[in-house]
Motif scaffolding. Structure first.
Motif, PDB file in Angstrom:
ATOM      1  N   GLU A   1     -15.875 -19.406  -2.074  1.00  0.00           N
ATOM      2  CA  GLU A   1     -14.829 -18.589  -1.513  1.00  0.00           C
ATOM      3  C   GLU A   1     -14.633 -17.348  -2.367  1.00  0.00           C
ATOM      4  O   GLU A   1     -13.652 -17.192  -3.053  1.00  0.00           O
ATOM      5  N   ALA A   2     -15.572 -16.477  -2.336  1.00  0.00           N
ATOM      6  CA  ALA A   2     -15.508 -15.249  -3.101  1.00  0.00           C
ATOM      7  C   ALA A   2     -14.966 -14.127  -2.225  1.00  0.00           C
ATOM      8  O   ALA A   2     -15.232 -12.966  -2.444  1.00  0.00           O
ATOM      9  N   GLY A   3     -14.197 -14.429  -1.205  1.00  0.00           N
ATOM     10  CA  GLY A   3     -13.652 -13.451  -0.276  1.00  0.00           C
ATOM     11  C   GLY A   3     -12.487 -12.667  -0.885  1.00  0.00           C
ATOM     12  O   GLY A   3     -12.037 -12.920  -2.008  1.00  0.00           O
ATOM     13  N   GLU A   4     -12.024 -11.774  -0.116  1.00  0.00           N
ATOM     14  CA  GLU A   4     -10.917 -10.926  -0.538  1.00  0.00           C
ATOM     15  C   GLU A   4      -9.614 -11.718  -0.528  1.00  0.00           C
ATOM     16  O   GLU A   4      -9.392 -12.551   0.343  1.00  0.00           O
ATOM     17  N   ASP A   5      -8.764 -11.447  -1.500  1.00  0.00           N
ATOM     18  CA  ASP A   5      -7.477 -12.144  -1.597  1.00  0.00           C
ATOM     19  C   ASP A   5      -6.546 -11.584  -0.514  1.00  0.00           C
ATOM     20  O   ASP A   5      -6.276 -10.384  -0.479  1.00  0.00           O
ATOM     21  N   PRO A   6      -6.018 -12.420   0.388  1.00  0.00           N
ATOM     22  CA  PRO A   6      -5.152 -11.917   1.464  1.00  0.00           C
ATOM     23  C   PRO A   6      -3.833 -11.364   0.924  1.00  0.00           C
ATOM     24  O   PRO A   6      -3.174 -10.559   1.564  1.00  0.00           O
ATOM     25  N   ARG A   7      -3.472 -11.767  -0.274  1.00  0.00           N
ATOM     26  CA  ARG A   7      -2.213 -11.271  -0.845  1.00  0.00           C
ATOM     27  C   ARG A   7      -2.322  -9.808  -1.246  1.00  0.00           C
ATOM     28  O   ARG A   7      -1.327  -9.091  -1.245  1.00  0.00           O
ATOM     29  N   ALA A   8      -3.488  -9.333  -1.585  1.00  0.00           N
ATOM     30  CA  ALA A   8      -3.656  -7.937  -2.005  1.00  0.00           C
ATOM     31  C   ALA A   8      -3.294  -6.996  -0.862  1.00  0.00           C
ATOM     32  O   ALA A   8      -2.652  -5.955  -1.060  1.00  0.00           O
ATOM     33  N   GLY A   9      -3.678  -7.328   0.345  1.00  0.00           N
ATOM     34  CA  GLY A   9      -3.330  -6.509   1.508  1.00  0.00           C
ATOM     35  C   GLY A   9      -1.827  -6.497   1.749  1.00  0.00           C
ATOM     36  O   GLY A   9      -1.237  -5.460   2.068  1.00  0.00           O
ATOM     37  N   LEU A  10      -1.204  -7.650   1.559  1.00  0.00           N
ATOM     38  CA  LEU A  10       0.260  -7.729   1.734  1.00  0.00           C
ATOM     39  C   LEU A  10       0.992  -6.907   0.669  1.00  0.00           C
ATOM     40  O   LEU A  10       1.973  -6.224   0.957  1.00  0.00           O
ATOM     41  N   VAL A  11       0.484  -6.985  -0.557  1.00  0.00           N
ATOM     42  CA  VAL A  11       1.106  -6.233  -1.646  1.00  0.00           C
ATOM     43  C   VAL A  11       0.991  -4.739  -1.357  1.00  0.00           C
ATOM     44  O   VAL A  11       1.941  -3.971  -1.529  1.00  0.00           O
ATOM     45  N   GLU A  12      -0.201  -4.311  -0.895  1.00  0.00           N
ATOM     46  CA  GLU A  12      -0.396  -2.891  -0.577  1.00  0.00           C
ATOM     47  C   GLU A  12       0.524  -2.458   0.548  1.00  0.00           C
ATOM     48  O   GLU A  12       1.108  -1.373   0.514  1.00  0.00           O
ATOM     49  N   MET A  13       0.716  -3.294   1.549  1.00  0.00           N
ATOM     50  CA  MET A  13       1.605  -2.965   2.663  1.00  0.00           C
ATOM     51  C   MET A  13       3.061  -2.904   2.195  1.00  0.00           C
ATOM     52  O   MET A  13       3.824  -2.033   2.620  1.00  0.00           O
ATOM     53  N   LEU A  14       3.454  -3.801   1.303  1.00  0.00           N
ATOM     54  CA  LEU A  14       4.821  -3.783   0.771  1.00  0.00           C
ATOM     55  C   LEU A  14       5.062  -2.520  -0.067  1.00  0.00           C
ATOM     56  O   LEU A  14       6.129  -1.913   0.007  1.00  0.00           O
ATOM     57  N   LEU A  15       4.078  -2.123  -0.859  1.00  0.00           N
ATOM     58  CA  LEU A  15       4.213  -0.899  -1.652  1.00  0.00           C
ATOM     59  C   LEU A  15       4.318   0.323  -0.746  1.00  0.00           C
ATOM     60  O   LEU A  15       5.109   1.237  -0.995  1.00  0.00           O
ATOM     61  N   GLU A  16       3.527   0.377   0.302  1.00  0.00           N
ATOM     62  CA  GLU A  16       3.595   1.487   1.253  1.00  0.00           C
ATOM     63  C   GLU A  16       4.960   1.522   1.937  1.00  0.00           C
ATOM     64  O   GLU A  16       5.549   2.587   2.126  1.00  0.00           O
ATOM     65  N   TYR A  17       5.478   0.351   2.295  1.00  0.00           N
ATOM     66  CA  TYR A  17       6.803   0.259   2.922  1.00  0.00           C
ATOM     67  C   TYR A  17       7.870   0.789   1.961  1.00  0.00           C
ATOM     68  O   TYR A  17       8.770   1.522   2.360  1.00  0.00           O
ATOM     69  N   GLN A  18       7.754   0.440   0.695  1.00  0.00           N
ATOM     70  CA  GLN A  18       8.728   0.890  -0.304  1.00  0.00           C
ATOM     71  C   GLN A  18       8.668   2.416  -0.465  1.00  0.00           C
ATOM     72  O   GLN A  18       9.693   3.078  -0.573  1.00  0.00           O
ATOM     73  N   ARG A  19       7.467   3.010  -0.473  1.00  0.00           N
ATOM     74  CA  ARG A  19       7.325   4.467  -0.577  1.00  0.00           C
ATOM     75  C   ARG A  19       7.946   5.154   0.639  1.00  0.00           C
ATOM     76  O   ARG A  19       8.627   6.171   0.521  1.00  0.00           O
ATOM     77  N   LEU A  20       7.713   4.596   1.817  1.00  0.00           N
ATOM     78  CA  LEU A  20       8.287   5.177   3.038  1.00  0.00           C
ATOM     79  C   LEU A  20       9.809   5.094   3.029  1.00  0.00           C
ATOM     80  O   LEU A  20      10.502   6.010   3.476  1.00  0.00           O
ATOM     81  N   LYS A  21      10.329   3.993   2.538  1.00  0.00           N
ATOM     82  CA  LYS A  21      11.778   3.817   2.489  1.00  0.00           C
ATOM     83  C   LYS A  21      12.420   4.834   1.539  1.00  0.00           C
ATOM     84  O   LYS A  21      13.455   5.423   1.856  1.00  0.00           O
TER      85      LYS A  21
END
Length: 159
Positions: A1-21
């Protein structure tokens, strides 16, 4: 399971949401700043497009000049008032008395002679205010103009 961590995408989306806010709060504040300002459109005779011949540097210089003009300035230091505002105010009542004493010996007094014994600006101002007060109460009358002006004691000294 050397796939991408699904949490990284969520963290990036949360950071983008915070910048927009935070950007939303910034723009909401800027919207309130100019909310009550209305600008009249320029009156033009023709419908030709407006051509501006200013560079960006011209606009920046104009904006900086405006900001310097509107910048809140500190009051001048107390030392800048030395010689203008004296520590010893001259009472107007004392100058009224001094002016009336001059009329003990003569009926006419040259206006400019009233300032001969003034030691500072405060006394000059008090003397001038005393002349205005005596004139207002009709105890003296001003005659002539310019350097030839004289003060004349009126006959009605009951005031």
């Amino acid at each position: 399971e050397a796939g991408e961590d699904p949490r990284a995408g969520l963290v990036e989306m949360l950071l983008e949401y915070q910048r927009l806010k935070s950007a939303t709060a910034f723009f909401a504040e800027k919207n309130e700043t100019g909310r009550d300002i209305y600008v009249k459109p320029p009156e033009r005779q023709d419908d030709a497009p407006v051509e501006y011949h200013h560079t960006v540097n011209d606009l920046i210089r104009a904006a900086n000049k405006m900001l310097r003009r509107t910048k809140r300035r500190l009051p001048p230091p107390v030392t800048s008032f030395q010689g203008i505002v004296g520590r010893e105010p001259a009472p107007v009542e004392g100058r009224v008395t001094a002016i009336l004493k001059r009329f003990l010996y003569r009926m006419r007094v040259p206006f400019m002679r009233l300032f001969d014994d003034a030691r500072n600006r405060s006394e000059i101002v008090a003397t001038f205010l005393a002349v205005l007060e005596l004139s207002k109460t009709r105890r003296i009358r001003l005659e002539g103009d310019g350097e030839e002006m004289e003060l004349m004691l009126t006959n009605d000294n009951t005031k």
